[in-house]
Design an enzyme around this catalytic site. Structure first.
Site, PDB file in Angstrom:
ATOM      1  N   ASP A  39      34.400  36.333  40.652  1.00 25.12           N
ATOM      2  CA  ASP A  39      34.257  35.155  39.804  1.00 25.12           C
ATOM      3  C   ASP A  39      32.884  35.255  39.109  1.00 25.12           C
ATOM      4  O   ASP A  39      32.054  36.124  39.417  1.00 25.12           O
ATOM      5  CB  ASP A  39      34.423  33.860  40.601  1.00 25.12           C
ATOM      6  CG  ASP A  39      34.861  32.709  39.695  1.00 25.12           C
ATOM      7  OD1 ASP A  39      34.692  32.812  38.460  1.00 25.12           O
ATOM      8  OD2 ASP A  39      35.367  31.693  40.205  1.00 25.12           O
TER       9      ASP A  39
HETATM   10  C1  BGC Z   1      35.762  29.905  37.271  1.00 23.33           C
HETATM   11  C2  BGC Z   1      36.954  30.803  37.087  1.00 23.33           C
HETATM   12  C3  BGC Z   1      37.060  31.226  35.643  1.00 23.33           C
HETATM   13  C4  BGC Z   1      35.765  31.903  35.231  1.00 23.33           C
HETATM   14  C5  BGC Z   1      35.764  32.421  33.809  1.00 23.33           C
HETATM   15  C6  BGC Z   1      34.496  30.499  36.671  1.00 23.33           C
HETATM   16  O1  BGC Z   1      33.450  29.581  36.671  1.00 23.33           O
HETATM   17  O2  BGC Z   1      35.582  29.649  38.646  1.00 23.33           O
HETATM   18  O3  BGC Z   1      38.122  30.136  37.508  1.00 23.33           O
HETATM   19  O4  BGC Z   1      38.165  32.059  35.443  1.00 23.33           O
HETATM   20  O5  BGC Z   1      34.708  30.972  35.377  1.00 23.33           O
HETATM   21  O6  BGC Z   1      35.675  31.409  32.888  1.00 23.33           O
END
Ligand code: BGC
Length: 770
Positions: A298
């Site tokens: 993530d």
């Molecule tokens: C979130 C993810 C997301 C990623 C990209 C993160 O902060 O937890 O679910 O896909 O950002 O935007």
């Protein structure tokens, strides 16, 4: 043909075409996929053999090409130089057929090895055509409509030049204080598994290299939804049994449905951050499940291993994540900046590095990018198809199907009498932005038809709109005008809840009652004594007992996307009978969280008699206000003729459970028939009830259908020290219209002990309707 039936024909034709496309690809895929795979393995080996260490690390580097609300904004000359050097494997937060074609051209024409880039974006519930938020989609209890919506999302995403979306979020969420409950399918692992596979099949079809597909990403692997106290990013401390029986099944279902990528969670489980969890990622996911797809971290989560306190330096964090099995670093720049040092410190990392590079290249190959790096993105189709009427028709169907009728005292709904004076109260009634939810990709506020605009367009009703109060802020000055409008009306639509930004990432709340001055507004309106229909808009289950107890009728409408207004009007006026079901119970107050229907029985089960010491709170009634699976209809249904085709089942066998359901009402309506099971005596305490099957079926007045569920003994297995144990003994079967509205009961016996291989909730119970 009326305009309504022609609209329905258009929807059905669109869905048939979409699903037929998927089926045709499925038929065409096996041999082709095999041939492509062999060819790719050789190509990938050859490429890795040619790559420098820097180029390898470059493939693992995913760089933000923009921000969520300003896509492409960070692509500048310096970025293009990095692409030329082979220092970038993927971009996220980018979009646009022409823009991405130009960017891809730099990679495949100007870099040494000409490896195509992978473009990713968060398309959580639609790209431009925005569907209901995922929690609302789960409320449809209809995997087919979910799949159809995901198919459209994939078409719109891929014609815009994108290859990958970070969807679906399959985290089980049992605590409505957690703001990200809006992004998933709620509290139940069986429902969550079906929603996970429906989304993946919609996005990827059966063949990722087919037309208009995008790579799906099951997230956030681990137990992100079990964050303590519902606080986003916080630690999960749970038993291995709960992890395996409750949190893992949707991930397993996603892997079995072919999810091309997984994302690790931000948080830790009992002190081990999943981004560094070798046992879970490399062990369970890769080795035990045999998962061959790409694992991405993530956002910045590799660097955050330092904050977790399991690494001291970025190089250590990089080594931990790589060893755990995280192939790509999202937005952290840690692999890019520090993996070289980590490898110099510890050359035993090199094989892990090559594996990770191989997986990134394999995904690019599966998407067909080595054969044609410009295969995605079509500027002409981008103009013609994105947000098309056909796509919106499917969005409207999904929105109608997501609506849950919570209560309907005296059959106040539907509002059929013509010429009635309706007071529409609450700013959410005309809040186009909230209808889009928190993630909206390229969704446009101007595309939304709000409840107020749809009511006005509907005709036949006199509408008096008074915002009264917004869901944010303390301004109560609009309340007197709202009360005046309520007094003058025949019926009141009280539109209350949260705005789109109350539930989302990093939007946990300790108080899940109505924000702002909405409770004051609601009670002032209810005090008029006029009939009140509460129309809830929210991304999480709210705790609204005081308001809902006083209202005559209530609809849970989530955030329904671009066709929000017309869908709600269809239900209010009775053109559609509601049949959505709660994917997570509505608590009586936040203090009872987490609460869920599939709890263990306890030695002292909750007792209404407060003089007895039992498993309950003393200051609030037992259980949720409305439980999992709850949802009413404008029709009524009779259940009968339960039959099991055998009384005894081998551990590797299955039983067919059949029943009749009859529409005893006056209108055609969908009913959601739910199958629950219980193992009353086992090695360890088992949940009082667990969903193991459901079907949404349309019945005309007077019509009877026979429903048959095929349940395997393996779907009763329990997690016992690393294995799925099937125990001999009696199993109770319950069929009903909700988890607390059981209409039929039966039982069968598992004849002997045995072993299962899969998390039971991940396994599909086939259903036939005749
Ligand atoms: C979130 C993810 C997301 C990623 C990209 C993160 O902060 O937890 O679910 O896909 O950002 O935007």
């Amino acid at each position: 043909m009326t305009s309504r039936t022609s609209a329905r024909h258009a929807v059905n034709a669109a869905r048939r075409a979409l699903l037929a496309g998927a089926a045709a690809l499925a038929l065409a895929s096996p041999t082709r996929a095999r041939a492509v795979r062999t060819d790719h393995a050789a190509r990938i080996r050859h490429l890795i053999g040619q790559m420098t260490l820097d180029e390898k690390i470059g493939q693992l580097n995913q760089v933000p090409g923009g921000r969520q609300k300003a896509l492409n904004s960070k692509i500048d000359a310096a970025q293009l130089d990095l692409v030329r050097k082979g220092a970038v494997g993927s971009y996220l937060h980018v979009a646009g057929a022409d823009f991405l074609r130009d960017l891809q051209r730099v990679a495949v024409e100007e870099s040494r090895l000409k490896i195509p880039l992978l473009f990713g974006i968060d398309v959580i519930h639609g790209f431009r055509t925005i569907f209901p938020v995922p929690l609302g989609m789960a409320a449809t209890f209809d995997p087919e409509i979910v799949r159809a919506c995901s198919r459209i999302a994939a078409i719109e995403t891929s014609v815009s030049g994108l290859h990958w979306t970070f969807t679906p979020m399959v985290d089980i969420a049992r605590d409505p204080r957690w703001g990200r409950i809006v992004e998933g399918a709620g509290e139940d692992p069986y429902l969550g598994s079906r929603m996970a596979e429906a989304q993946i099949l919609g996005l990827q079809t059966e063949d990722l290299s087919g037309k208009d597909t995008v790579l799906a990403c099951a997230k956030h692997f681990g137990a992100y939804g079990a964050a303590s106290g519902g606080r986003d990013y916080d630690s999960a401390d749970l038993s291995d049994r709960t992890l395996q029986e409750v949190y893992m099944p949707p991930f397993r279902a996603a892997a079995l449905a072919g999810a091309g990528s997984f994302m690790t969670a931000f948080n830790d489980i009992a002190g081990v951050p999943t981004t560094a969890n070798q046992a879970l990622v490399r062990g369970q996911l890769r080795e035990h499940w045999g998962y061959e797809g790409l694992v991405v971290s993530d956002w910045n989560a590799i660097l955050e291993l330092i904050n977790h306190g399991v690494a001291e330096t970025p190089a250590q964090a990089a080594a931990l994540a790589l060893k755990a099995g995280v192939d790509m670093d999202m937005a952290g720049g840690v692999y890019a900046g520090h993996l070289k040092q980590a490898v110099a410190d510890d050359p035993s990392l090199l094989p892990y590095l090559d594996q990770a590079v191989g997986r990134v290249l394999a995904v690019k190959a599966r998407l067909g990018l080595f054969d044609d790096p410009f295969r995605f993105g079509d500027a002409a189709r981008e103009k013609a198809e994105i947000g098309s009427a056909t796509h919106r028709a499917v969005a409207a169907e999904a929105a109608r199907k997501s609506i849950v009728l919570l209560k309907n005292t005296g059959n106040l709904l539907p509002l059929t009498a013509p010429g009635r004076r309706v007071a529409v109260i609450g700013a959410l009634a005309d809040d186009a932005s909230s209808a889009l939810g928190s993630w909206r990709a390229r969704g446009q506020v101007g595309d939304v038809r709000t409840l107020l605009s749809a009511l006005k367009a509907q005709g036949g009703l006199t509408i008096d709109y008074q915002p009264g109060a917004t869901p944010r802020g303390e301004d109560a000055s609009g309340i007197p005008a709202a009360v005046a409008a309520a007094r003058a009306a025949d019926v009141i639509l009280l539109v209350i809840g949260e705005d789109y930004d109350h539930s989302a990432e990093a939007r946990s709340r300790s108080d899940i009652t109505l924000p702002g001055v909405q409770a004051q507004l609601a009670h002032a309106v209810l005090d008029t004594g006029k009939p009140v229909v509460v129309v809830l808009m929210n991304g999480r289950p709210l705790a609204l007992a005081e308001v809902l107890d006083r209202a005559d009728a209530a609809l849970e409408t989530w955030f329904l996307g671009v066709e929000s207004g017309p869908a709600i009007v269809d239900v209010l006026t009775g053109r559609t009978s509601p049949a959505g079901r709660l994917p997570a119970g509505l608590p009586r107050n936040a203090g009872t969280s987490p609460g869920f229907y599939a709890h263990l029985p306890s030695g002292r089960p909750a007792d209404p008699d407060l003089s007895k010491d039992s498993a309950r709170y003393h200051d609030v009634a037992i259980g949720p206000l409305f439980p999992f699976g709850h949802g009413l209809s404008y029709a009524s249904f009779a259940y009968g003729d339960l039959a099991l085709d055998r009384s005894t089942v081998a551990p590797d066998g299955a039983v067919t459970i059949s029943l009749n359901v009859t529409n005893t009402g006056k209108v055609a309506a969908d009913e959601v028939v739910q199958l629950y099971v219980r193992d009353p005596v086992a090695l360890v305490a088992r949940p009082v009830k667990e969903l193991r099957g459901f079907v949404r079926v349309l019945l005309k007045p007077g019509e009877t259908r026979r429903i048959s569920f095929r349940l395997a003994a393996a779907q009763l297995a329990l997690w016992d020290a690393g294995r799925w144990r099937i125990q001999a003994g009696r199993i109770e079967v319950m069929i009903g219209a909700s988890s607390d509205d059981i209409r039929l009961r039966g039982a069968f016996t598992i004849a002997a002990d045995g072993w299962g291989t899969e998390p039971p909730a991940a396994l599909l119970t086939p259903v036939s309707v005749s």
